[in-house]
Design a protein around this motif. Structure first.
Motif, short mmCIF file in Angstrom:
data_model
loop_
_atom_site.label_atom_id
_atom_site.label_comp_id
_atom_site.label_asym_id
_atom_site.label_seq_id
_atom_site.Cartn_x
_atom_site.Cartn_y
_atom_site.Cartn_z
N THR A 177 -15.43 28.12 -62.76
CA THR A 177 -16.16 27.58 -63.90
C THR A 177 -16.53 26.12 -63.72
OG1 THR A 177 -14.04 27.13 -64.97
CG2 THR A 177 -15.13 29.20 -65.51
N LYS A 178 -15.86 25.39 -62.85
CA LYS A 178 -16.17 23.97 -62.66
C LYS A 178 -16.21 23.64 -61.17
CE LYS A 178 -14.52 22.11 -67.03
NZ LYS A 178 -15.85 21.60 -67.42
N LYS A 179 -17.34 23.11 -60.72
CA LYS A 179 -17.50 22.81 -59.29
C LYS A 179 -16.61 21.66 -58.84
CE LYS A 179 -21.49 19.63 -59.58
NZ LYS A 179 -21.55 19.48 -61.03
N GLU A 180 -16.22 20.76 -59.80
CA GLU A 180 -15.40 19.61 -59.42
C GLU A 180 -14.04 20.00 -58.87
OE1 GLU A 180 -16.83 20.04 -62.34
OE2 GLU A 180 -18.37 18.47 -62.51
N LYS A 181 -13.56 21.20 -59.20
CA LYS A 181 -12.22 21.62 -58.80
C LYS A 181 -12.22 22.42 -57.50
CE LYS A 181 -10.48 21.78 -63.56
NZ LYS A 181 -9.82 22.61 -64.59
N ARG A 182 -13.39 22.57 -56.86
CA ARG A 182 -13.48 23.43 -55.69
C ARG A 182 -13.77 22.58 -54.44
NH1 ARG A 182 -17.83 27.33 -58.26
NH2 ARG A 182 -17.91 28.27 -56.18
N LYS A 183 -12.71 22.35 -53.66
CA LYS A 183 -12.81 21.48 -52.49
C LYS A 183 -13.73 22.07 -51.42
CE LYS A 183 -8.26 19.36 -53.13
NZ LYS A 183 -6.92 19.11 -52.53
N GLY A 184 -13.66 23.38 -51.23
CA GLY A 184 -14.50 24.01 -50.23
C GLY A 184 -15.97 23.86 -50.54
N LEU A 185 -16.32 24.06 -51.81
CA LEU A 185 -17.71 23.91 -52.23
C LEU A 185 -18.17 22.47 -52.07
CD1 LEU A 185 -20.23 25.14 -53.59
CD2 LEU A 185 -19.21 24.54 -55.79
N LYS A 186 -17.32 21.52 -52.46
CA LYS A 186 -17.68 20.10 -52.34
C LYS A 186 -17.86 19.71 -50.88
CE LYS A 186 -15.48 17.19 -55.03
NZ LYS A 186 -14.35 16.50 -55.72
N ALA A 187 -17.02 20.26 -50.00
CA ALA A 187 -17.15 19.97 -48.57
C ALA A 187 -18.47 20.51 -48.03
CB ALA A 187 -15.97 20.57 -47.80
N MET A 188 -18.87 21.69 -48.49
CA MET A 188 -20.13 22.28 -48.04
C MET A 188 -21.32 21.44 -48.51
SD MET A 188 -21.63 26.11 -48.71
CE MET A 188 -22.03 25.77 -50.44
N LEU A 189 -21.28 20.99 -49.76
CA LEU A 189 -22.37 20.16 -50.29
C LEU A 189 -22.46 18.83 -49.53
CD1 LEU A 189 -21.90 20.75 -54.13
CD2 LEU A 189 -23.62 21.76 -52.63
N THR A 190 -21.32 18.29 -49.14
CA THR A 190 -21.31 17.06 -48.34
C THR A 190 -21.95 17.30 -46.98
OG1 THR A 190 -19.30 16.27 -49.44
CG2 THR A 190 -19.85 15.28 -47.32
N ALA A 191 -21.63 18.43 -46.35
CA ALA A 191 -22.23 18.78 -45.06
C ALA A 191 -23.74 18.95 -45.18
CB ALA A 191 -21.59 20.06 -44.52
N CYS A 192 -24.18 19.47 -46.32
CA CYS A 192 -25.62 19.61 -46.56
C CYS A 192 -26.30 18.24 -46.65
CB CYS A 192 -25.87 20.41 -47.84
SG CYS A 192 -25.43 22.15 -47.73
N GLU A 193 -25.65 17.32 -47.34
CA GLU A 193 -26.20 15.97 -47.47
C GLU A 193 -26.27 15.27 -46.13
OE1 GLU A 193 -23.63 14.21 -50.30
OE2 GLU A 193 -24.64 15.07 -52.04
N LEU A 194 -25.35 15.62 -45.22
CA LEU A 194 -25.33 15.04 -43.88
C LEU A 194 -26.25 15.76 -42.91
CD1 LEU A 194 -21.47 14.41 -43.56
CD2 LEU A 194 -23.26 12.71 -44.03
N LYS A 195 -27.06 16.71 -43.44
CA LYS A 195 -28.05 17.46 -42.65
C LYS A 195 -27.39 18.31 -41.56
CE LYS A 195 -31.39 15.42 -44.91
NZ LYS A 195 -32.17 16.15 -45.93
N GLN A 196 -26.22 18.88 -41.87
CA GLN A 196 -25.51 19.72 -40.90
C GLN A 196 -25.73 21.21 -41.17
OE1 GLN A 196 -21.47 18.40 -41.37
NE2 GLN A 196 -21.82 16.44 -40.34
N ILE A 197 -26.39 21.54 -42.28
CA ILE A 197 -26.62 22.94 -42.67
C ILE A 197 -28.08 23.11 -43.07
CG2 ILE A 197 -26.00 24.75 -44.34
CD1 ILE A 197 -23.25 23.45 -44.58
N ASP A 198 -28.69 24.26 -42.67
CA ASP A 198 -30.08 24.56 -43.05
C ASP A 198 -30.17 25.69 -44.07
OD1 ASP A 198 -31.06 22.70 -41.13
OD2 ASP A 198 -30.75 24.19 -39.56
N PHE A 199 -29.18 26.59 -44.08
CA PHE A 199 -29.27 27.78 -44.91
C PHE A 199 -27.86 28.23 -45.28
CE2 PHE A 199 -30.20 32.44 -45.51
CZ PHE A 199 -31.14 32.30 -46.51
#
Length: 521
Positions: A70-92
């Motif tokens: 219910t809250k993205k702030e509590k999900r470390k895996g999701l936050k790590a993935m979003l950080t990797a996206c911001e660093l241009k490490q993921i395309d899809f």
């Protein structure tokens, strides 16, 4: 002479198109054995699925286990993935379903829009929905709303089930307090840890404070429940936990409709089950300790459930670290020549590597305040009068007119959204055009809301600032000079203090200005 530079042809490998870097995200909602097996199955599935595409490159699997969706702030895996996206490490990104990705409509749309803005798209397997090719956000909005409704329904059913077990006295405590273990669904006493609990109660009855008890436990290397350090808070938690008497009070906290947890101070029913399990402390000793805690609180103006330190000292809760934003805590420092009061950043106390801000002395803060006020007394015409004149020139009627115009524009914006939604639903409007219009409407709505908030704050805040400033000027005009620090004077005119360094602090005045002052040794 002309110079000719030979340019070699590009190699074949450099002309080969780069593979699409694909990551997967999965989540299970509990840490039960069955759910963890499901997590392992999902991890295996996505690795094979991504590696089966020759033009895809598997760049990682991100997952959360035992975490609410219910809250993205509590999900470390999701936050790590979003950080990797911001660093241009993921395309899809591939994920099982919208409900696994987010059960909050706002979070879902926010994350999807953010990723699209980064040029990264998602594929939801269950819904067969690709954010790169979908015609509008309408489908995603509807589906994520359904996921949120499902989450709310599950939460309500779960609450009903738990409350039913509360009433019957059959609720099983999955995470028992220090000194107990959950064995076959029952709380069983751990003898060696139970003796530590009894020792904590004995020390409290002997007159020792929670922080003193915690320090002595750490010095004796007494293990905590999670292997960390004892703190005054953890000791106080043990001393105030009724479960050590063999009783169990259920529903001490509750979750609201926005999935935020609160302390239950009478908003919801509570259920007390007596003789629920074996006691470690008898009721008489437990009640005596509660009386000691109440007495200590009374002596220090501390009230349970309140911001206990805010009324204890005039500077309590008002000193903010300019480095990390934490509040400063009052401490007594001892030297060979005696002792003195100092204020130290809470973060620095707990983690010195996270904040390097060191302590400042209480008496030096007092001197700095006296110096600052005397500077105002002699120079208020230069410092305060121009601000007073500026605040008086602001027209309140103009704000009221602007707010009325904003309200009218907000209503039109809402009507516009309703009309185009009806048109696209009836097939009269192209989906592509609808997407663009919806985005423009949302952007305008956000801008209007922010502008209204700014004007409302300005309308009320400006009047308050003027009153505070007028009061301050009226006071210092009649005051010849301040000789010493006065609690009442500080509380009347200062909102808080910002510590920039050990040599400089800022007094944030209630009239809206911050006055920096050097510390006086």
């Amino acid at each position: 002479m002309k110079k000719v530079t030979k340019i070699e042809p590009a190699s074949v490998s450099s002309l080969v198109q780069r593979k699409l870097r694909v990551a997967a995200y999965c989540r299970v909602s509990t840490t039960s054995e069955e759910q963890l097996e499901s997590l392992n199955a999902q991890k295996e599935h996505y690795e094979k699925y991504i590696k089966a595409h020759p033009d895809w490159e598997f760049v990682g699997l991100y997952y959360d286990e035992g975490i609410t969706g219910t809250k993205k702030e509590k999900r470390k895996g999701l936050k790590a993935m979003l950080t990797a996206c911001e660093l241009k490490q993921i395309d899809f990104i591939i994920t099982k379903s919208i409900s696994r990705f987010a059960r909050n409509t706002l979070d879902c749309l926010e994350m999807v829009r953010k990723l699209i803005g980064l040029g990264i798209f998602l594929y939801f397997e269950k819904e067969n929905l690709n954010t790169q090719s979908m015609e509008s956000e309408l489908i995603l909005s509807i589906l994520s709303s359904m996921a949120q409704d499902e989450s709310t329904s599950i939460s309500q059913n779960s609450k009903w089930s738990v409350q039913s077990r509360f009433k019957k006295g059959t609720f099983k405590i999955s995470y028992p307090p220090y000194g107990y273990a959950n064995i076959d669904g029952k709380m069983e006493v751990i003898p060696e840890k139970a003796e530590i609990v009894r020792g904590i109660f004995r020390e409290a009855l002997a007159g020792k404070g929670c922080y003193t008890i915690a320090r002595e436990l750490n010095e004796s290397n007494t293990p905590t429940k999670k292997g960390g350090k004892w703190t005054g808070t953890s000791v106080r938690g043990i001393l105030s936990n009724e479960k050590y008497t063999g009783d169990a009070l259920f529903q001490k906290t509750y979750t609201d409709s926005q999935f935020n947890r609160h302390i239950n101070s009478g908003q919801q029913e509570q259920y007390l089950v007596t003789n629920h399990h074996e006691a470690i402390i008898n009721h008489k000793d437990f009640d005596r300790v509660q009386a000691v805690i109440r007495q200590r609180g009374s002596e220090k103006s501390v009230k349970k459930g309140s911001s206990k330190y805010l009324n204890r000292y005039v500077l309590s809760g008002k000193i903010i670290c300019g480095n990390c934003g934490s509040h400063f805590k009052r401490r007594t420092h001892y030297t060979a020549k005696g002792s003195y009061i100092a204020w130290t950043c809470q973060t620095h106390i707990e983690h010195k590597d996270k904040c390097t801000m060191k302590y400042i002395r209480d008496d030096e803060i007092h001197k700095a305040f006296v110096l600052m006020m005397n500077k105002l007394i002699y120079g208020y015409k230069v410092v305060l009068k121009p601000l007073q004149a500026a605040l008086k020139t602001m027209n309140g009627e103009e704000r009221i007119t602007a707010l009325a115009n904003l309200d009218e524009r907000i209503v039109k914006n809402t009507d516009r959204k309703r009309v185009i939604t009806e048109l696209v639903g009836k097939g009269f409007l192209d989906a592509t055009f609808f997407t663009k219009e919806l985005s423009d409407i949302a952007a305008e709505a956000e801008m209007l809301a922010q502008e209204k908030k700014r004007l409302e704050n300005s309308a009320t805040g400006n009047q308050k600032q003027r009153l505070e400033l007028d009061t301050l000027i009226h006071y210092i005009v009649k005051k010849p000079e301040i000789r010493e620090f006065e609690d009442t004077l500080f509380e009347r005119f200062v909102e808080n203090i910002v510590v920039y360094s050990r040599n400089e602090i800022g007094f944030c005045m209630k009239c809206g200005i911050t006055l920096r002052e050097r510390m006086v040794n």
